[in-house]
Write a protein that holds these residues in place. Structure first.
Motif, PDB file in Angstrom:
ATOM      1  N   ILE A  74       7.214  -7.819   8.194  1.00 13.53           N
ATOM      2  CA  ILE A  74       7.918  -6.686   7.595  1.00 13.53           C
ATOM      3  C   ILE A  74       7.732  -6.798   6.084  1.00 13.53           C
ATOM      4  CG2 ILE A  74      10.141  -5.547   7.246  1.00 13.53           C
ATOM      5  CD1 ILE A  74      11.030  -6.522   9.950  1.00 13.53           C
ATOM      6  N   TRP A  75       7.064  -5.819   5.497  1.00 14.33           N
ATOM      7  CA  TRP A  75       6.704  -5.876   4.087  1.00 14.33           C
ATOM      8  C   TRP A  75       7.942  -5.707   3.197  1.00 14.33           C
ATOM      9  CZ3 TRP A  75       3.081  -7.736   1.285  1.00 14.33           C
ATOM     10  CH2 TRP A  75       2.903  -7.336  -0.031  1.00 14.33           C
ATOM     11  N   ASP A  76       8.042  -6.543   2.146  1.00 11.70           N
ATOM     12  CA  ASP A  76       9.229  -6.489   1.283  1.00 11.70           C
ATOM     13  C   ASP A  76       8.904  -6.707  -0.200  1.00 11.70           C
ATOM     14  OD1 ASP A  76       8.572  -9.151   1.283  1.00 11.70           O
ATOM     15  OD2 ASP A  76      10.542  -9.889   1.875  1.00 11.70           O
ATOM     16  N   LYS A  77       7.673  -6.424  -0.592  1.00  8.75           N
ATOM     17  CA  LYS A  77       7.277  -6.710  -1.984  1.00  8.75           C
ATOM     18  C   LYS A  77       6.870  -5.454  -2.757  1.00  8.75           C
ATOM     19  CE  LYS A  77       5.916 -11.515  -1.175  1.00  8.75           C
ATOM     20  NZ  LYS A  77       6.466 -11.583   0.189  1.00  8.75           N
ATOM     21  N   GLY A  78       7.419  -4.321  -2.350  1.00  3.53           N
ATOM     22  CA  GLY A  78       7.205  -3.104  -3.111  1.00  3.53           C
ATOM     23  C   GLY A  78       5.953  -2.335  -2.733  1.00  3.53           C
ATOM     24  N   LYS A  79       5.756  -1.226  -3.425  1.00  2.75           N
ATOM     25  CA  LYS A  79       4.642  -0.323  -3.165  1.00  2.75           C
ATOM     26  C   LYS A  79       3.299  -1.033  -3.356  1.00  2.75           C
ATOM     27  CE  LYS A  79       3.129   4.330  -4.555  1.00  2.75           C
ATOM     28  NZ  LYS A  79       3.469   5.466  -5.453  1.00  2.75           N
ATOM     29  N   ALA A  80       2.401  -0.866  -2.401  1.00  2.00           N
ATOM     30  CA  ALA A  80       1.098  -1.535  -2.450  1.00  2.00           C
ATOM     31  C   ALA A  80       0.109  -0.769  -1.586  1.00  2.00           C
ATOM     32  CB  ALA A  80       1.231  -2.982  -1.973  1.00  2.00           C
ATOM     33  N   LEU A  81      -1.134  -1.246  -1.575  1.00  2.00           N
ATOM     34  CA  LEU A  81      -2.196  -0.649  -0.771  1.00  2.00           C
ATOM     35  C   LEU A  81      -2.706  -1.652   0.243  1.00  2.00           C
ATOM     36  CD1 LEU A  81      -4.191   1.145  -3.620  1.00  2.00           C
ATOM     37  CD2 LEU A  81      -2.415   2.107  -2.135  1.00  2.00           C
ATOM     38  N   LEU A  82      -3.057  -1.155   1.411  1.00  2.00           N
ATOM     39  CA  LEU A  82      -3.418  -2.019   2.526  1.00  2.00           C
ATOM     40  C   LEU A  82      -4.927  -2.180   2.640  1.00  2.00           C
ATOM     41  CD1 LEU A  82      -1.678  -3.493   4.605  1.00  2.00           C
ATOM     42  CD2 LEU A  82      -2.100  -1.619   6.201  1.00  2.00           C
ATOM     43  N   ASN A  83      -5.375  -3.421   2.670  1.00  2.00           N
ATOM     44  CA  ASN A  83      -6.785  -3.726   2.871  1.00  2.00           C
ATOM     45  C   ASN A  83      -7.117  -3.657   4.365  1.00  2.00           C
ATOM     46  OD1 ASN A  83      -9.275  -4.381   1.637  1.00  2.00           O
ATOM     47  ND2 ASN A  83      -9.093  -6.495   2.312  1.00  2.00           N
ATOM     48  N   GLN A  84      -8.398  -3.690   4.684  1.00  2.00           N
ATOM     49  CA  GLN A  84      -8.821  -3.637   6.085  1.00  2.00           C
ATOM     50  C   GLN A  84      -8.361  -4.874   6.854  1.00  2.00           C
ATOM     51  OE1 GLN A  84     -13.082  -3.724   6.512  1.00  2.00           O
ATOM     52  NE2 GLN A  84     -13.347  -5.253   4.900  1.00  2.00           N
ATOM     53  N   HIS A  85      -8.429  -4.792   8.172  1.00  2.00           N
ATOM     54  CA  HIS A  85      -8.040  -5.847   9.106  1.00  2.00           C
ATOM     55  C   HIS A  85      -6.518  -5.988   9.245  1.00  2.00           C
ATOM     56  CE1 HIS A  85     -12.203  -6.929   9.381  1.00  2.00           C
ATOM     57  NE2 HIS A  85     -12.268  -7.286   8.117  1.00  2.00           N
ATOM     58  N   ILE A  86      -5.776  -5.018   8.700  1.00  2.00           N
ATOM     59  CA  ILE A  86      -4.320  -5.009   8.852  1.00  2.00           C
ATOM     60  C   ILE A  86      -3.898  -3.613   9.301  1.00  2.00           C
ATOM     61  CG2 ILE A  86      -2.093  -5.440   7.750  1.00  2.00           C
ATOM     62  CD1 ILE A  86      -3.584  -6.990   5.572  1.00  2.00           C
ATOM     63  N   PHE A  87      -3.040  -3.541  10.331  1.00  2.00           N
ATOM     64  CA  PHE A  87      -2.462  -2.272  10.775  1.00  2.00           C
ATOM     65  C   PHE A  87      -1.139  -2.031  10.056  1.00  2.00           C
ATOM     66  CE2 PHE A  87      -4.463  -3.090  15.164  1.00  2.00           C
ATOM     67  CZ  PHE A  87      -5.565  -2.290  14.889  1.00  2.00           C
ATOM     68  N   LYS A  88      -0.918  -0.779   9.642  1.00  2.00           N
ATOM     69  CA  LYS A  88       0.433  -0.340   9.290  1.00  2.00           C
ATOM     70  C   LYS A  88       0.982   0.383  10.516  1.00  2.00           C
ATOM     71  CE  LYS A  88       1.233   3.305   6.628  1.00  2.00           C
ATOM     72  NZ  LYS A  88       1.439   4.166   5.427  1.00  2.00           N
ATOM     73  N   VAL A  89       2.173   0.014  10.935  1.00  2.00           N
ATOM     74  CA  VAL A  89       2.757   0.577  12.151  1.00  2.00           C
ATOM     75  C   VAL A  89       3.607   1.789  11.787  1.00  2.00           C
ATOM     76  CG1 VAL A  89       4.152   0.133  14.192  1.00  2.00           C
ATOM     77  CG2 VAL A  89       2.821  -1.731  13.156  1.00  2.00           C
ATOM     78  N   VAL A  90       3.269   2.929  12.376  1.00  2.00           N
ATOM     79  CA  VAL A  90       4.048   4.152  12.186  1.00  2.00           C
ATOM     80  C   VAL A  90       4.759   4.462  13.498  1.00  2.00           C
ATOM     81  CG1 VAL A  90       3.982   6.598  11.587  1.00  2.00           C
ATOM     82  CG2 VAL A  90       2.395   5.001  10.486  1.00  2.00           C
ATOM     83  N   PHE A  91       6.069   4.324  13.506  1.00  2.00           N
ATOM     84  CA  PHE A  91       6.848   4.509  14.737  1.00  2.00           C
ATOM     85  C   PHE A  91       7.086   5.998  14.970  1.00  2.00           C
ATOM     86  CE2 PHE A  91       7.929   0.271  13.176  1.00  2.00           C
ATOM     87  CZ  PHE A  91       7.685  -0.495  14.300  1.00  2.00           C
ATOM     88  N   ASP A  92       6.120   6.634  15.622  1.00  2.00           N
ATOM     89  CA  ASP A  92       6.169   8.092  15.795  1.00  2.00           C
ATOM     90  C   ASP A  92       6.077   8.530  17.252  1.00  2.00           C
ATOM     91  OD1 ASP A  92       3.575   7.271  16.202  1.00  2.00           O
ATOM     92  OD2 ASP A  92       2.647   8.730  14.848  1.00  2.00           O
ATOM     93  N   LYS A  93       6.207   7.587  18.195  1.00  2.00           N
ATOM     94  CA  LYS A  93       6.007   7.960  19.601  1.00  2.00           C
ATOM     95  C   LYS A  93       7.261   7.775  20.456  1.00  2.00           C
ATOM     96  CE  LYS A  93       1.009   7.173  19.539  1.00  2.00           C
ATOM     97  NZ  LYS A  93      -0.149   6.483  20.161  1.00  2.00           N
ATOM     98  N   ILE A  94       7.934   6.639  20.316  1.00  2.00           N
ATOM     99  CA  ILE A  94       9.156   6.423  21.088  1.00  2.00           C
ATOM    100  C   ILE A  94      10.200   5.776  20.184  1.00  2.00           C
ATOM    101  CG2 ILE A  94       7.915   6.137  23.287  1.00  2.00           C
ATOM    102  CD1 ILE A  94       8.411   3.115  23.012  1.00  2.00           C
ATOM    103  N   GLU A  95      11.435   5.752  20.659  1.00  2.00           N
ATOM    104  CA  GLU A  95      12.505   5.103  19.909  1.00  2.00           C
ATOM    105  C   GLU A  95      12.496   3.609  20.233  1.00  2.00           C
ATOM    106  OE1 GLU A  95      17.209   5.894  18.941  1.00  2.00           O
ATOM    107  OE2 GLU A  95      16.533   6.091  21.013  1.00  2.00           O
ATOM    108  N   ILE A  96      12.392   2.794  19.192  1.00  2.00           N
ATOM    109  CA  ILE A  96      12.384   1.345  19.394  1.00  2.00           C
ATOM    110  C   ILE A  96      12.958   0.670  18.154  1.00  2.00           C
ATOM    111  CG2 ILE A  96      10.046   0.976  18.465  1.00  2.00           C
ATOM    112  CD1 ILE A  96       9.632  -1.101  20.757  1.00  2.00           C
ATOM    113  N   ASP A  97      13.711  -0.405  18.354  1.00  2.00           N
ATOM    114  CA  ASP A  97      14.268  -1.156  17.238  1.00  2.00           C
ATOM    115  C   ASP A  97      13.131  -1.910  16.541  1.00  2.00           C
ATOM    116  OD1 ASP A  97      16.779  -2.445  15.892  1.00  2.00           O
ATOM    117  OD2 ASP A  97      15.524  -4.136  16.479  1.00  2.00           O
ATOM    118  N   LYS A  98      13.058  -1.763  15.219  1.00  2.00           N
ATOM    119  CA  LYS A  98      11.948  -2.343  14.461  1.00  2.00           C
ATOM    120  C   LYS A  98      11.885  -3.864  14.601  1.00  2.00           C
ATOM    121  CE  LYS A  98      11.217  -0.734  10.320  1.00  2.00           C
ATOM    122  NZ  LYS A  98      11.378  -0.489   8.863  1.00  2.00           N
ATOM    123  N   GLN A  99      13.036  -4.535  14.468  1.00  2.00           N
ATOM    124  CA  GLN A  99      13.048  -5.992  14.547  1.00  2.00           C
ATOM    125  C   GLN A  99      12.701  -6.471  15.954  1.00  2.00           C
ATOM    126  OE1 GLN A  99      13.820  -8.272  11.667  1.00  2.00           O
ATOM    127  NE2 GLN A  99      12.519  -9.301  13.157  1.00  2.00           N
TER     128      GLN A  99
END
Length: 379
Positions: A74-99
């Motif tokens: 869980i990212w906690d170091k402020g606004k940044a840009l993501l390099n390749q080989h890493i997914f950003k997870v967008v919870f847009d399909k079902i309801e699920i607790d993030k933790q």
């Protein structure tokens, strides 16, 4: 928890951008790579140009490294840009607790380690990732499970921080008693490793057959067995009696000696404080020193001090195959306070080590509890 769901049906996974080396500058938003997530980063690059909005990350975003070193964060170091080989997870399909999701995926990534592909850089195939299933109980149950695990994890984190504080206490006490080695403000006698050691040798320059501990083998340690200020025999190879006696003809480690890493990871010292017969590989040197001049606990801490460590890194040759040769090791400069003062420091370290032992026992117990909860809910 009989209900399950495919990871591909939980969220959308956005891969980072393939930034080029020349894109990494000194201004703009930080470019986050896998090593920046694992804590092994050496330099942080920045980007000030235009970028697709989808690769922007902010506090609270869930990130999954799917190549080289698998992990979920869980990212906690402020606004940044993501390099390749890493997914950003967008919870847009079902309801699920993030933790809950983070814990579930962390457990599954351990299973995926054996299914990674690639010769030089291991990675997860997206199709296999999407088809991986995780438990999917009610939202109330998800939150309850996540809270239970988080409580144990938070206590575990605090215990590990306590252990680090105790290590820091030893380092600060060293400087308090002896002064900063860089400036030697107390004017102690200056010397070198070669001057105080009458024996500087490394182990066999070949790998020896592992016959196993259960077959009466002797421990055969390498650099990887010197971790967190202990000699970890549990992960050592175990060699035959013949190989052991052949090995100690070349280099014979004994209780009271200093082990010093010289291959790969270099410049890490460990006092042999156990009376166990073992041999060492070429990447570990054995230092036998004049005990009328040096206390072993002091010597270990002296070598691990930033002053000596920095010298060891300058003297280490090679990039892919890093080596601190014995002759270079002998050149490392240090100071030598009176032996009585060194022994007072050793008594202090012994007292702190008792506290560290108690804290480590608590960490081990909490880790077992954490692992059992992860297995119970996600296994």
């Amino acid at each position: 928890m009989s209900n399950t769901v495919r990871l591909g049906d939980v969220a959308t996974y956005i891969n980072g951008y393939a930034f080029k080396p020349e894109d990494r500058g000194m201004e703009g938003l930080p470019i986050i790579r896998i090593q920046d997530l694992t804590g092994n980063a050496y330099d942080l690059g920045f980007y000030s140009g235009e970028y697709p909005e989808k690769i922007e990350i902010n506090n609270g975003d869930v990130l999954i490294s799917w190549s080289a070193s698998l992990g979920v964060y869980i990212w906690d170091k402020g606004k940044a840009l993501l390099n390749q080989h890493i997914f950003k997870v967008v919870f847009d399909k079902i309801e699920i607790d993030k933790q809950f999701f983070v814990y579930a995926v962390r457990h599954k990534l351990c299973e995926m380690e054996s299914k990674t592909h690639g010769a030089t850089m291991k990675h997860i195939v997206k199709k296999e990732f999407d088809n991986t299933t995780i438990p999917y109980p009610t939202m109330e149950t998800q939150c309850d499970i996540a809270n239970r695990i988080a409580k144990v994890e938070n206590v575990l984190k605090k215990r590990k921080e306590e252990l680090q504080l105790l290590d820091d206490l030893i380092k600060s006490r060293f400087v308090e008693m002896f002064g900063d080695p860089n400036s030697n403000p107390m004017g102690w006698d200056e010397t070198t490793v070669g001057d105080v050691c009458y024996y500087i040798k490394d182990g066999p320059h070949k790998s020896l057959l592992d016959i196993g501990k259960g077959n009466g083998g002797y421990p055969f340690i390498s650099v990887r067995n010197i971790v967190d200020h202990v000699i970890d025999f549990s992960t050592a190879k175990y060699i035959s009696e013949k190989d052991y006696f052949d090995a100690i003809k070349k280099c014979h480690p004994e209780k009271g000696d200093i082990l010093y890493s010289k291959g790969g990871t270099t410049g890490i010292a460990k006092l042999v404080d156990v009376d166990i017969k073992f041999a060492n590989w070429v990447h570990v040197a054995v230092l036998k020193y004049r005990q009328d001049m040096l206390n072993g606990v002091f010597f270990e801490n002296m070598l691990n001090n930033d002053y000596c460590y920095a010298q060891s890194q300058k003297l280490t040759k090679g990039i892919a195959n890093r080596d601190l040769v014995l002759s270079a090791m002998a050149q490392i400069k240090m100071y030598r306070p009176p032996i009585a003062l060194q022994e007072r420091f050793a008594i202090f370290v012994e007292q702190v080590d008792k506290l560290k032992s108690t804290t480590q026992q608590s960490i081990d117990e909490l880790q077992l509890l954490f692992d059992s909860l992860m297995q119970k809910y996600f296994g």
